[in-house]
Design a protein around this motif. Structure first.
Motif, mmCIF file in Angstrom:
data_model
loop_
_atom_site.group_PDB
_atom_site.id
_atom_site.type_symbol
_atom_site.label_atom_id
_atom_site.label_comp_id
_atom_site.label_asym_id
_atom_site.label_seq_id
_atom_site.Cartn_x
_atom_site.Cartn_y
_atom_site.Cartn_z
ATOM 1 N N VAL A 161 35.988 29.118 -8.465
ATOM 2 C CA VAL A 161 34.903 28.985 -7.497
ATOM 3 C C VAL A 161 35.484 29.014 -6.099
ATOM 4 O O VAL A 161 36.336 28.200 -5.749
ATOM 5 N N THR A 166 24.585 26.292 -8.762
ATOM 6 C CA THR A 166 25.791 25.798 -8.103
ATOM 7 C C THR A 166 26.811 25.401 -9.153
ATOM 8 O O THR A 166 26.459 24.885 -10.215
ATOM 9 N N ILE A 167 28.084 25.662 -8.857
ATOM 10 C CA ILE A 167 29.189 25.326 -9.746
ATOM 11 C C ILE A 167 29.992 24.218 -9.078
ATOM 12 O O ILE A 167 30.453 24.379 -7.946
ATOM 13 N N PHE A 184 32.751 32.481 -13.664
ATOM 14 C CA PHE A 184 32.868 31.415 -14.646
ATOM 15 C C PHE A 184 32.291 31.894 -15.974
ATOM 16 O O PHE A 184 31.522 32.859 -16.035
ATOM 17 N N HIS A 243 29.572 23.461 -3.627
ATOM 18 C CA HIS A 243 29.777 24.678 -2.850
ATOM 19 C C HIS A 243 28.413 25.243 -2.455
ATOM 20 O O HIS A 243 27.370 24.776 -2.928
ATOM 21 N N ALA A 246 32.745 33.748 -6.839
ATOM 22 C CA ALA A 246 32.996 32.851 -7.962
ATOM 23 C C ALA A 246 32.856 33.623 -9.259
ATOM 24 O O ALA A 246 32.165 34.654 -9.326
#
Length: 408
Positions: free
Chosen positions: A229, A191-192, A98, A159, A96
């Motif tokens: 993600v 967590t995203i 971000f 996820h 992932a």
């Protein structure tokens, strides 16, 4: 601002969660693009076994590494594009990346910053489908509670969370003899999630970790500007051509949005439930006032005075983690870069106090002649934790923790 510090505007913190083999190629690509440093932290992933008989076994924890970069907003798209290309984030379970916007970044001239950042270069418009409706949820827990909260988050639609270690400071140091009730070592579960799932994930994590009880943990939510993600949740022999995450992603793409996944459920008090309607107050007591996460980056030997200055200015607690400081100018021996270590001090404070905390850190760095330090704030949109009650005493209102007054 003092002449010993520089202020940068329009900067974002880009975070990548990758398996160890992908870390070195990603760093080399970004160094070639103009990045001058990277911060690398060891972490672990979270996977649940698919077979129902094995779901009661401990979670599988594949090795991960977290990379963090301070990047000008104009370059965020191209940086995410480079990381996606090198790490192969188009494949399921590959990692992932971000970005979260920062307030003004204040740093000393000796702190390495993206090459050409002051030149105001225009950013490359990366042709990649970046998500702009994500949220980053971080939960600081005692190690023995991480497993239950991770399972609850994944059952609610998250996820596989990423977990890394940190050291709790500030509040624990002020508890006096009560500090024996709080361990110094903490785990941060990151967590995203899509905004459509964020409320359900926060609710599930709060209930599983009992975060509104004293000493159980601290959860906060941050807005994600852009990101990709692709973190796995389950492991095992699949019985179908695609797993549930791939099916959900396909439905999102077909419908053009993720609103169909919203699961707002309100308890009516009589055993019934209502979905999608707001008939009562939320059971999660988020912090009503806006918050800011203040981050201080410096060497380990200078961490304590900077932390003390932040606590004295109003930061009630902080977490300290160590990261490998990889520099573009560092020496290379036998194909490996010789890295230094840097400490990250992070504290979530009410937004009205954030500037005073940052000013106190800057003043401490000047007084102690700390030549390499960086401090910045980031927006926090929600907080869940135990709120200390205020009781009346002869000398005035006193804040308490587990019935004992906090030391001033």
């Amino acid at each position: 601002m003092s002449q010993h510090f520089e202020i940068l505007h329009k900067v974002s913190l880009v975070t990548a969660v990758l398996p160890p083999p992908s870390v070195k190629p990603v760093i080399e690509r970004l160094f070639a693009a103009g990045e001058r440093n990277a911060f690398v932290t060891n972490a672990r992933g979270t996977l649940i076994r698919r077979q129902w008989l094995q779901r009661f076994l401990p979670l599988i924890s594949p090795e991960k590494e977290i990379l963090q970069f301070l990047v000008p907003d104009a370059q965020v798209d191209s940086v995410i594009q480079d990381i996606s290309d090198v790490a192969g984030l188009r494949y399921p379970g590959s990692g992932a990346v971000f970005s979260v916007p920062c307030d003004d970044v204040i740093h000393t001239p000796d702190f390495p910053i993206w090459e050409g950042l002051h030149a105001g270069e225009t950013g490359e418009d990366a042709s990649i489908g970046l998500r702009e409706n994500l949220a980053a949820i971080a939960c600081i827990l005692q190690p023995e509670h991480t497993d239950a909260v991770s399972r609850a988050a994944m059952r609610a639609g998250a996820h596989g969370p990423v977990v890394y270690y940190c050291e709790g400071r500030g509040l624990r140091d002020r508890l006096g003899w009560l500090r024996i009730t709080k361990k110094r070592t903490k785990e941060v579960m990151l967590t995203i999630v899509d905004n459509a799932d964020a409320d359900a994930v926060v609710q599930a994590m709060t209930e599983a970790g009992r975060l509104t009880m004293p000493g159980r943990g601290y959860l906060f939510r941050m807005p994600v500007q852009k990101g990709i993600v692709s973190l796995a949740t389950t492991v095992g022999h699949p019985h179908h051509a695609a797993d549930m995450q791939q099916v959900i992603a396909a439905l999102d793409e077909l419908l053009g949005h993720s609103d169909w996944r919203r699961r707002q459920v309100v308890r009516l008090g009589t055993g019934a439930h209502a979905a999608g309607v707001d008939l009562g107050p939320s059971e999660v007591t988020d912090g009503a006032e806006p918050h800011t996460r203040v981050t201080i980056i410096s060497s380990g030997q200078h961490m304590q005075p900077l932390l003390d200055a932040a606590v004295a200015a109003g930061a009630t607690g902080a977490n300290v983690l160590s990261a490998r400081f990889v520099e573009a100018e560092s020496k290379v021996a036998m194909g490996r870069r010789l890295n230094r270590e840097r400490s990250w001090v992070q504290s979530v404070v009410p937004t009205p106090l954030a500037q005073s905390v940052i000013d106190a850190v800057v003043a401490c760095a000047e007084a102690d002649n700390i030549t390499e330090v960086c401090v910045f704030g980031q927006p926090v949109t929600g907080v869940v934790t135990y709120q200390a009650r205020t009781v009346e005493a002869p000398q005035g209102p006193v804040r308490t923790y587990r019935g004992a007054p906090l030391e001033s």
